[in-house]
Design an enzyme around this catalytic site. Structure first.
Site, PDB file in Angstrom:
ATOM      1  CG  HIS A 188      -5.625   1.664   7.008  1.00  0.00           C
ATOM      2  ND1 HIS A 188      -4.588   1.931   7.256  1.00  0.00           N
ATOM      3  CD2 HIS A 188      -6.089   2.598   6.070  1.00  0.00           C
ATOM      4  CE1 HIS A 188      -3.793   2.769   6.434  1.00  0.00           C
ATOM      5  NE2 HIS A 188      -4.800   3.174   5.586  1.00  0.00           N
ATOM      6  CE1 TYR A 236      -6.072  10.777  -3.709  1.00  0.00           C
ATOM      7  CE2 TYR A 236      -5.164   8.671  -3.007  1.00  0.00           C
ATOM      8  CZ  TYR A 236      -5.392  10.183  -2.635  1.00  0.00           C
ATOM      9  OH  TYR A 236      -4.541  10.413  -1.376  1.00  0.00           O
ATOM     10  NE  ARG A 261      -9.985  14.856   3.951  1.00  0.00           N
ATOM     11  CZ  ARG A 261     -11.460  14.663   3.603  1.00  0.00           C
ATOM     12  NH1 ARG A 261     -11.918  13.450   3.165  1.00  0.00           N
ATOM     13  NH2 ARG A 261     -12.232  15.706   4.058  1.00  0.00           N
ATOM     14  CG  HIS A 320      -1.860   1.041   1.093  1.00  0.00           C
ATOM     15  ND1 HIS A 320      -2.830   0.935   0.117  1.00  0.00           N
ATOM     16  CD2 HIS A 320      -2.066   2.291   1.890  1.00  0.00           C
ATOM     17  CE1 HIS A 320      -3.650   2.006   0.343  1.00  0.00           C
ATOM     18  NE2 HIS A 320      -3.268   2.896   1.517  1.00  0.00           N
ATOM     19  CG  ASP A 330      -1.090   4.691   4.012  1.00  0.00           C
ATOM     20  OD1 ASP A 330      -1.399   5.370   3.003  1.00  0.00           O
ATOM     21  OD2 ASP A 330      -2.135   4.531   5.170  1.00  0.00           O
ATOM     22  CG  HIS A 348      -8.051   3.595   2.069  1.00  0.00           C
ATOM     23  ND1 HIS A 348      -7.990   4.734   1.170  1.00  0.00           N
ATOM     24  CD2 HIS A 348      -6.790   3.534   2.137  1.00  0.00           C
ATOM     25  CE1 HIS A 348      -6.753   5.286   0.827  1.00  0.00           C
ATOM     26  NE2 HIS A 348      -5.865   4.129   1.596  1.00  0.00           N
ATOM     27  CG  HIS A 359      -1.468   6.844  -0.910  1.00  0.00           C
ATOM     28  ND1 HIS A 359      -2.579   6.424  -1.667  1.00  0.00           N
ATOM     29  CD2 HIS A 359      -1.973   6.350   0.501  1.00  0.00           C
ATOM     30  CE1 HIS A 359      -3.638   5.957  -1.017  1.00  0.00           C
ATOM     31  NE2 HIS A 359      -3.146   5.867   0.365  1.00  0.00           N
TER      32      HIS A 359
END
Length: 454
Positions: free
Chosen positions: A276, A130, A91, A68, A327, A239, A70
């Protein structure tokens, strides 16, 4: 951004001073690599290197699988550690970085990040992708330009990738995407499926699918993503229950937990991995285990974001295979992820020894690769991909223990800094701690991250 694939490997032999073979450490192993980059033969009891063999001193493991990632979150390192805050304030910072990505800047950043992974012994990454479109949501001339940049970046860094192209359609349970999220959305799951179908696998790259979360894909469109993954026999990641706020919102919107919602729409199953899986009910655990849905734990991110510690022991006991990911890349160190999964559980339960070192390495290797659609990787055995990494047993962290305790040394003492060699498809990508394709990885990271600052 034109780069070549991994190419054909000449037949060669490696001599492994010590090798972890899944259940134990074996001294003196000769590993032959075939011309197609697979392990042709493995011979034990070879006390000295055969003539012409490449010598790998230390402990050789199967290549590590980062299930995983990003990649662009690497630009957040340290910046989001200033002061306090929550997942949701984190975020907001992430959105600002995402807005500055272009296909070219993303290629440069991802190449550097994947090179950092190779230096850490990672030979395969699951990229949960994404950021699909231009700011404002307009499609690029090639609607998959951002995904192609990531695939090319992995090739340039010498590692394999499973591009987990992610459906991200909503700001939360039917709300329209906010301005930052317009880059992420294809509008509908059908439009997502049409776009992702144009991506094609290649030697170093597989194409998988992802549902960002139950808040980001409307319930009535979950089955469309699951159906596409099923038709392609592709990995499907999601997720799942990372935040209690997500669980509460799902209960309010649908009267059930996120896990139950996914089950009701056909998302769970042996090719699916929940990332997760932190805040679960007993019934959730039974659903995930009973359907053989995997669990990808990301302990360094989960602790960095104060998300909580998931029920990994109970999930595995119920039948959910465990894998590991870095992650948000607070650090990139799969040995630390393996160690943290055990040590987190010790803190929670106040008991020791929930997993053996062998079991933790299996999560970081064979089970991680399987979660990314590569059941032929993650083992040192004939027929497997010739992807492996060597950890020093003579550093300040690893010196002293008997070599037969190499698995315990790797998991409970070593770090990414102890990786000396990484081989992918039989080709050296990292040699003596230096990347062979990206000569100066720190500079590549610094320059690509600086380009995203406004």
């Amino acid at each position: 951004m034109q780069v070549t694939g991994h190419g054909v490997t000449a037949h060669k032999t490696y001599w492994l001073e010590h090798a972890w073979l899944g259940t134990h450490v074996e001294p003196g192993v000769a590993l032959e690599v075939t011309a197609d980059g697979r392990i042709g033969a493995l011979r034990t009891g070879v006390d000295t290197p055969p003539p012409g063999a490449e010598v790998l001193r230390g402990l050789t493991l199967p290549g590590l699988a980062n299930a995983h990632s990003h990649a662009f979150h690497r630009a957040l390192r340290s910046t989001v550690q200033v002061g306090s805050g929550t997942f949701w304030t984190w975020r907001d910072v992430m959105y600002k970085v995402a807005q500055n990505l272009t296909p070219d800047t993303y290629f440069a950043l991802a190449r550097a990040v994947y090179a950092e992974m190779a230096l850490a012994g990672i030979t395969n990454v699951g990229e949960f992708h994404y950021v699909h479109h231009a700011p404002g949501g307009a499609a690029y001339a090639d609607p998959n330009a951002m995904g192609e940049a990531l695939i090319e970046a992995a090739a340039a860094a010498g590692i394999r990738i499973t591009l987990l192209d992610t459906a991200y359609l909503s700001a939360g349970f039917g709300e329209a995407p906010n301005p930052h999220q317009l880059r992420f959305s294809d509008g509908t799951a059908d439009a997502w499926a049409e776009r992702v179908s144009a991506l094609k696998p290649r030697e170093h790259a597989l194409i998988g699918a992802a549902i960002h979360s139950v808040r980001a894909v409307p319930a009535e469109q979950l089955a469309t993503v699951a159906r596409w993954a099923g038709e392609q026999r592709a990995p499907l990641h999601v997720h799942l229950s990372e935040q209690t706020a997500e669980n509460e919102a799902c209960q309010a919107a649908h009267g059930r937990t996120p896990t139950r919602l996914l089950a009701d729409h056909g998302v769970l199953g042996p090719r699916t991995t929940g990332v997760h899986n932190t805040h679960l009910t007993d019934a959730d655990i039974a659903l995930l285990g009973g359907t053989s849905t995997g669990t990808c734990m990301c302990p360094t991110t989960e602790r960095d974001l104060a998300d909580g510690t998931g029920p990994a022991v109970r999930l595995q006991q119920a039948g959910s295979p465990l894998s590991l990911g870095s992650d948000s890349h607070a650090v990139i160190d799969l040995l630390e992820e393996a160690r943290a999964m055990e040590l987190n559980e010790r803190l929670r339960s106040r008991t020791r020894g929930h997993w053996t070192a062998n079991a933790l390495l299996t999560a970081a290797t064979a089970d991680g690769h399987a979660a990314l659609g590569r059941a032929d990787a993650g083992r040192l055995e004939a027929g497997a991909l010739a992807d492996f990494t060597t950890v020093a047993l003579d550093s300040v962290r690893t010196a002293g223990p008997l070599p037969r305790l190499g698995a315990e040394t790797a998991v409970f003492a070593a770090s990414a800094a102890d990786v000396r060699h990484t081989v992918v498809g039989g080709r050296h990508v990292v040699r003596d701690g230096h990347h062979t394709l990206v000569p100066d990885v720190p500079s590549a990271l610094s320059e690509s991250i600086a380009a995203l600052r406004t």
